[in-house]
Write a protein that holds these residues in place. Sequence first.
Motif, PDB file in Angstrom:
ATOM      1  N   MET A   1       0.725  -1.197  -0.153  1.00  0.00           N
ATOM      2  CA  MET A   1      -0.034  -0.379  -0.507  1.00  0.00           C
ATOM      3  C   MET A   1       1.099   1.294  -0.051  1.00  0.00           C
ATOM      4  O   MET A   1       0.782   1.900  -1.090  1.00  0.00           O
ATOM      5  CB  MET A   1      -0.560  -0.525   1.386  1.00  0.00           C
ATOM      6  N   ARG A   2       2.113   1.683   0.733  1.00  0.00           N
ATOM      7  CA  ARG A   2       2.721   2.359   0.848  1.00  0.00           C
ATOM      8  C   ARG A   2       3.838   2.772  -0.389  1.00  0.00           C
ATOM      9  O   ARG A   2       3.716   3.347  -0.918  1.00  0.00           O
ATOM     10  CB  ARG A   2       3.710   2.366   1.859  1.00  0.00           C
ATOM     11  N   LEU A   3       3.639   1.885  -1.172  1.00  0.00           N
ATOM     12  CA  LEU A   3       4.674   1.733  -2.102  1.00  0.00           C
ATOM     13  C   LEU A   3       4.317   2.050  -3.613  1.00  0.00           C
ATOM     14  O   LEU A   3       4.071   2.651  -4.134  1.00  0.00           O
ATOM     15  CB  LEU A   3       5.460   0.205  -3.481  1.00  0.00           C
ATOM     16  N   GLU A   4       2.478   1.592  -3.354  1.00  0.00           N
ATOM     17  CA  GLU A   4       1.223   1.968  -4.094  1.00  0.00           C
ATOM     18  C   GLU A   4       1.159   4.067  -3.917  1.00  0.00           C
ATOM     19  O   GLU A   4       1.126   4.469  -5.350  1.00  0.00           O
ATOM     20  CB  GLU A   4       0.208   1.739  -3.882  1.00  0.00           C
ATOM     21  N   ALA A   5       1.068   4.052  -2.540  1.00  0.00           N
ATOM     22  CA  ALA A   5       1.361   6.016  -2.357  1.00  0.00           C
ATOM     23  C   ALA A   5       2.384   6.486  -3.129  1.00  0.00           C
ATOM     24  O   ALA A   5       2.672   7.290  -3.515  1.00  0.00           O
ATOM     25  CB  ALA A   5       0.850   5.642  -1.291  1.00  0.00           C
ATOM     26  N   GLY A   6       3.697   5.585  -3.026  1.00  0.00           N
ATOM     27  CA  GLY A   6       5.202   6.819  -3.558  1.00  0.00           C
ATOM     28  C   GLY A   6       4.757   6.613  -5.107  1.00  0.00           C
ATOM     29  O   GLY A   6       5.668   7.326  -5.566  1.00  0.00           O
ATOM     30  N   ARG A   7       3.949   5.391  -5.361  1.00  0.00           N
ATOM     31  CA  ARG A   7       3.916   5.408  -7.149  1.00  0.00           C
ATOM     32  C   ARG A   7       3.180   7.220  -7.426  1.00  0.00           C
ATOM     33  O   ARG A   7       3.481   7.725  -8.694  1.00  0.00           O
ATOM     34  CB  ARG A   7       3.413   4.638  -8.038  1.00  0.00           C
ATOM     35  N   ARG A   8       2.122   6.482  -6.813  1.00  0.00           N
ATOM     36  CA  ARG A   8       0.972   8.159  -6.977  1.00  0.00           C
ATOM     37  C   ARG A   8       1.793   9.394  -6.647  1.00  0.00           C
ATOM     38  O   ARG A   8       0.844  10.520  -7.598  1.00  0.00           O
ATOM     39  CB  ARG A   8      -0.708   8.007  -5.839  1.00  0.00           C
ATOM     40  N   PHE A   9       2.595   9.610  -5.699  1.00  0.00           N
ATOM     41  CA  PHE A   9       3.400  10.537  -5.454  1.00  0.00           C
ATOM     42  C   PHE A   9       4.033  11.284  -6.312  1.00  0.00           C
ATOM     43  O   PHE A   9       3.615  12.169  -7.282  1.00  0.00           O
ATOM     44  CB  PHE A   9       3.943  10.621  -4.241  1.00  0.00           C
ATOM     45  N   ALA A  10       5.119  10.155  -6.951  1.00  0.00           N
ATOM     46  CA  ALA A  10       5.363  10.568  -7.747  1.00  0.00           C
ATOM     47  C   ALA A  10       4.923  11.340  -9.114  1.00  0.00           C
ATOM     48  O   ALA A  10       4.993  11.740 -10.092  1.00  0.00           O
ATOM     49  CB  ALA A  10       6.596   9.686  -8.204  1.00  0.00           C
ATOM     50  N   ALA A  11       3.643  11.312  -9.384  1.00  0.00           N
ATOM     51  CA  ALA A  11       2.761  11.402 -10.538  1.00  0.00           C
ATOM     52  C   ALA A  11       1.696  12.186  -9.913  1.00  0.00           C
ATOM     53  O   ALA A  11       0.877  13.179 -10.922  1.00  0.00           O
ATOM     54  CB  ALA A  11       1.449  10.047 -10.955  1.00  0.00           C
ATOM     55  N   GLY A  12       2.173  13.041  -8.857  1.00  0.00           N
ATOM     56  CA  GLY A  12       1.342  14.784  -8.697  1.00  0.00           C
ATOM     57  C   GLY A  12      -0.024  14.260  -7.506  1.00  0.00           C
ATOM     58  O   GLY A  12      -0.370  15.523  -8.098  1.00  0.00           O
ATOM     59  N   GLU A  13       0.227  12.820  -8.295  1.00  0.00           N
ATOM     60  CA  GLU A  13      -1.894  12.793  -7.067  1.00  0.00           C
ATOM     61  C   GLU A  13      -1.503  13.848  -5.770  1.00  0.00           C
ATOM     62  O   GLU A  13      -1.268  13.720  -4.783  1.00  0.00           O
ATOM     63  CB  GLU A  13      -2.588  11.518  -7.424  1.00  0.00           C
ATOM     64  N   LYS A  14      -3.305  14.603  -5.779  1.00  0.00           N
ATOM     65  CA  LYS A  14      -3.152  15.155  -4.352  1.00  0.00           C
ATOM     66  C   LYS A  14      -3.721  13.642  -3.177  1.00  0.00           C
ATOM     67  O   LYS A  14      -4.406  12.966  -3.353  1.00  0.00           O
ATOM     68  CB  LYS A  14      -4.956  15.698  -4.521  1.00  0.00           C
ATOM     69  N   THR A  15      -3.302  14.609  -2.009  1.00  0.00           N
ATOM     70  CA  THR A  15      -3.429  13.428  -0.798  1.00  0.00           C
ATOM     71  C   THR A  15      -4.533  13.012  -0.449  1.00  0.00           C
ATOM     72  O   THR A  15      -4.867  11.979  -0.046  1.00  0.00           O
ATOM     73  CB  THR A  15      -2.596  14.298   0.477  1.00  0.00           C
ATOM     74  N   ALA A  16      -5.580  13.547  -0.629  1.00  0.00           N
ATOM     75  CA  ALA A  16      -6.585  13.751  -0.064  1.00  0.00           C
ATOM     76  C   ALA A  16      -7.416  12.239  -1.753  1.00  0.00           C
ATOM     77  O   ALA A  16      -8.152  11.627  -0.806  1.00  0.00           O
ATOM     78  CB  ALA A  16      -8.129  14.776  -0.616  1.00  0.00           C
ATOM     79  N   VAL A  17      -7.048  12.353  -2.944  1.00  0.00           N
ATOM     80  CA  VAL A  17      -7.616  10.957  -3.557  1.00  0.00           C
ATOM     81  C   VAL A  17      -6.572   9.861  -3.278  1.00  0.00           C
ATOM     82  O   VAL A  17      -7.257   9.358  -3.111  1.00  0.00           O
ATOM     83  CB  VAL A  17      -7.148  12.038  -4.974  1.00  0.00           C
ATOM     84  N   ILE A  18      -6.076  10.211  -3.085  1.00  0.00           N
ATOM     85  CA  ILE A  18      -4.770   8.681  -2.380  1.00  0.00           C
ATOM     86  C   ILE A  18      -5.332   7.383  -1.090  1.00  0.00           C
ATOM     87  O   ILE A  18      -6.102   6.856  -1.833  1.00  0.00           O
ATOM     88  CB  ILE A  18      -3.462   9.325  -2.545  1.00  0.00           C
ATOM     89  N   ALA A  19      -5.426   8.803   0.326  1.00  0.00           N
ATOM     90  CA  ALA A  19      -6.270   8.674   1.066  1.00  0.00           C
ATOM     91  C   ALA A  19      -7.585   7.815   0.759  1.00  0.00           C
ATOM     92  O   ALA A  19      -8.269   7.033   1.306  1.00  0.00           O
ATOM     93  CB  ALA A  19      -6.162   9.713   1.983  1.00  0.00           C
ATOM     94  N   LYS A  20      -8.658   8.637  -0.012  1.00  0.00           N
ATOM     95  CA  LYS A  20      -9.638   7.977  -0.639  1.00  0.00           C
ATOM     96  C   LYS A  20      -9.695   6.527  -0.824  1.00  0.00           C
ATOM     97  O   LYS A  20     -10.179   5.339  -0.394  1.00  0.00           O
ATOM     98  CB  LYS A  20     -10.098   9.116  -1.178  1.00  0.00           C
TER      99      LYS A  20
END
Length: 50
Positions: free
Chosen positions: A1-20
């Motif tokens: 899950m955290r690795l997926e979050a890291g990929r999303r950070f790199a892609a510029g996704e917003k915190t709220a979207v990732i959390a949801k």
Amino acid sequence: MRLEAGRRFAAGEKTAVIAKELRVSERLVERWRRAWREGGPPVGGLNGAS
């Protein structure tokens, strides 16, 4: 899950979207993002989940 979050950070996704989508709190995602920005692996929460 955290690795997926890291990929999303790199892609510029917003915190709220990732959390949801990962079904975790925004605060937890913010901690992961801070750790990711500092060059370390995302840490904290969801013991052992990655």
